[in-house]
Design a protein around this motif. Sequence first.
Motif, PDB file in Angstrom:
ATOM      1  N   LYS A  51       0.829  -1.210   0.000  1.00  0.00           N
ATOM      2  CA  LYS A  51       0.000   0.000   0.000  1.00  0.00           C
ATOM      3  C   LYS A  51       0.865   1.262   0.000  1.00  0.00           C
ATOM      4  N   SER A  52       1.926   1.250   0.804  1.00  0.00           N
ATOM      5  CA  SER A  52       2.797   2.427   0.887  1.00  0.00           C
ATOM      6  C   SER A  52       3.467   2.718  -0.452  1.00  0.00           C
ATOM      7  N   PHE A  53       3.981   1.672  -1.108  1.00  0.00           N
ATOM      8  CA  PHE A  53       4.620   1.882  -2.409  1.00  0.00           C
ATOM      9  C   PHE A  53       3.594   2.282  -3.470  1.00  0.00           C
ATOM     10  N   ARG A  54       2.366   1.741  -3.359  1.00  0.00           N
ATOM     11  CA  ARG A  54       1.325   2.131  -4.321  1.00  0.00           C
ATOM     12  C   ARG A  54       1.006   3.611  -4.187  1.00  0.00           C
ATOM     13  N   LYS A  55       0.843   4.069  -2.951  1.00  0.00           N
ATOM     14  CA  LYS A  55       0.532   5.483  -2.736  1.00  0.00           C
ATOM     15  C   LYS A  55       1.705   6.363  -3.150  1.00  0.00           C
ATOM     16  N   ARG A  56       2.916   5.885  -2.893  1.00  0.00           N
ATOM     17  CA  ARG A  56       4.103   6.635  -3.310  1.00  0.00           C
ATOM     18  C   ARG A  56       4.119   6.820  -4.824  1.00  0.00           C
ATOM     19  N   ALA A  57       3.622   5.793  -5.544  1.00  0.00           N
ATOM     20  CA  ALA A  57       3.580   5.864  -7.008  1.00  0.00           C
ATOM     21  C   ALA A  57       2.380   6.662  -7.512  1.00  0.00           C
ATOM     22  N   GLY A  58       1.520   7.098  -6.596  1.00  0.00           N
ATOM     23  CA  GLY A  58       0.359   7.886  -6.985  1.00  0.00           C
ATOM     24  C   GLY A  58      -0.730   7.078  -7.663  1.00  0.00           C
ATOM     25  N   ASP A  98       8.320   0.223  -8.643  1.00  0.00           N
ATOM     26  CA  ASP A  98       9.733   0.590  -8.480  1.00  0.00           C
ATOM     27  C   ASP A  98      10.122   0.508  -7.003  1.00  0.00           C
ATOM     28  N   ALA A  99       9.972  -0.707  -6.445  1.00  0.00           N
ATOM     29  CA  ALA A  99      10.070  -0.892  -4.990  1.00  0.00           C
ATOM     30  C   ALA A  99      11.476  -1.225  -4.498  1.00  0.00           C
ATOM     31  N   PHE A 100      12.486  -1.076  -5.319  1.00  0.00           N
ATOM     32  CA  PHE A 100      13.888  -1.258  -4.910  1.00  0.00           C
ATOM     33  C   PHE A 100      14.179  -2.657  -4.367  1.00  0.00           C
ATOM     34  N   GLY A 101      13.401  -3.664  -4.782  1.00  0.00           N
ATOM     35  CA  GLY A 101      13.610  -5.023  -4.287  1.00  0.00           C
ATOM     36  C   GLY A 101      12.951  -5.297  -2.953  1.00  0.00           C
ATOM     37  N   THR A 102      12.263  -4.292  -2.399  1.00  0.00           N
ATOM     38  CA  THR A 102      11.662  -4.442  -1.068  1.00  0.00           C
ATOM     39  C   THR A 102      10.567  -5.501  -1.052  1.00  0.00           C
ATOM     40  N   LEU A 103       9.668  -5.465  -2.037  1.00  0.00           N
ATOM     41  CA  LEU A 103       8.561  -6.426  -2.057  1.00  0.00           C
ATOM     42  C   LEU A 103       9.078  -7.842  -2.280  1.00  0.00           C
ATOM     43  N   ARG A 104      10.036  -7.971  -3.182  1.00  0.00           N
ATOM     44  CA  ARG A 104      10.601  -9.292  -3.457  1.00  0.00           C
ATOM     45  C   ARG A 104      11.259  -9.866  -2.202  1.00  0.00           C
ATOM     46  N   GLY A 105      11.998  -9.034  -1.503  1.00  0.00           N
ATOM     47  CA  GLY A 105      12.658  -9.502  -0.285  1.00  0.00           C
ATOM     48  C   GLY A 105      11.672  -9.819   0.817  1.00  0.00           C
ATOM     49  N   ALA A 106      10.662  -8.957   0.986  1.00  0.00           N
ATOM     50  CA  ALA A 106       9.680  -9.175   2.052  1.00  0.00           C
ATOM     51  C   ALA A 106       8.863 -10.436   1.809  1.00  0.00           C
ATOM     52  N   SER A 107       8.608 -10.753   0.538  1.00  0.00           N
ATOM     53  CA  SER A 107       7.770 -11.920   0.230  1.00  0.00           C
ATOM     54  C   SER A 107       8.423 -13.223   0.669  1.00  0.00           C
TER      55      SER A 107
END
Length: 302
Positions: A51-58, A98-107
């Motif tokens: 959600k945070s990355f989605r909102k960051r992307a507008g 464009d989550a800098f690998g954050t989502l992939r790592g968190a998953s």
Amino acid sequence: MVDGTEENTGDTEDAGGDETAKPAPGNGRKGGGNHEPETSESLKVFGEVVKSFRKRAGLTQEELAPQVRYSLPTVASVEQGRRFPPHDFVERAEDVLDAFGTLRGASRHLSRKPGLARWFREWAQLEQEAISLSTYECRLIPGLLQTEAYARTLFMDQLPPLNDEQIETQWAAREERQRLLRERPNTAFSFILEEHLFLRPVGGPEAMREQIGRVLEFAELRNVEIQVMPLDRMHAGLHGPMQLLETPDNRWFSYCEGQESGQFSSVSKVLSTLQMRYARMRSQALSLEDSVSLLERMRGAA
């Protein structure tokens, strides 16, 4: 224990004195039952990160959904921590946001078995660690081998009816379990499937061709053996479907399922009987090569 309780089913204990056969609570359906799947803190946290990355992307959820090629209910369920995110959802969201690998790592740190009722999770956990898993099925193509179209047809036809979110959750659970076949190359998988399973056009002829093709794809894996039990043959499995599982410490478990009940067992007497039946069935079914040939002909005729 399946759900933290132990019930007497009339089976006698062997000399070890600590083995029990336990009927599964709920309605005995895999990935369903009367118990709603439970969420976990890791899923909630992952959802907040998305959600945070989605909102960051507008982007709104409605705008993100087509970009990751998933439905709006799926995006909403992931963000709310109610659905385990499929692998391709994570990869697409990673790129789109464009989550800098954050989502992939968190998953990689998500812990809940998605869409699995509490009573089925012990079996699912054993599957994750098993060194061998043998399945005989006479009703439906086993969940580990199902295509999305085949599975969704079953979910859509389930009674009582499922809502869209429940269908999405159950498919995610099934898809996650199917990764076992490819991600555990040292686990030996054996399937004995009745020929008539491939004659019933679940989802229509095209969906059935796809389903047969999926089974043939899995049959090419070195750790997967698939045999077809022909229609014209008597065999030792007429009592019903069964699953047998061996753990790394060479303990054996079985699971047998009916319409409204399921029985998980580690009783030596029960296991011995089922192992004898399964061994006999392997000799009665078509060979691996003949099974593949039959399925290829059936795919062409579907």
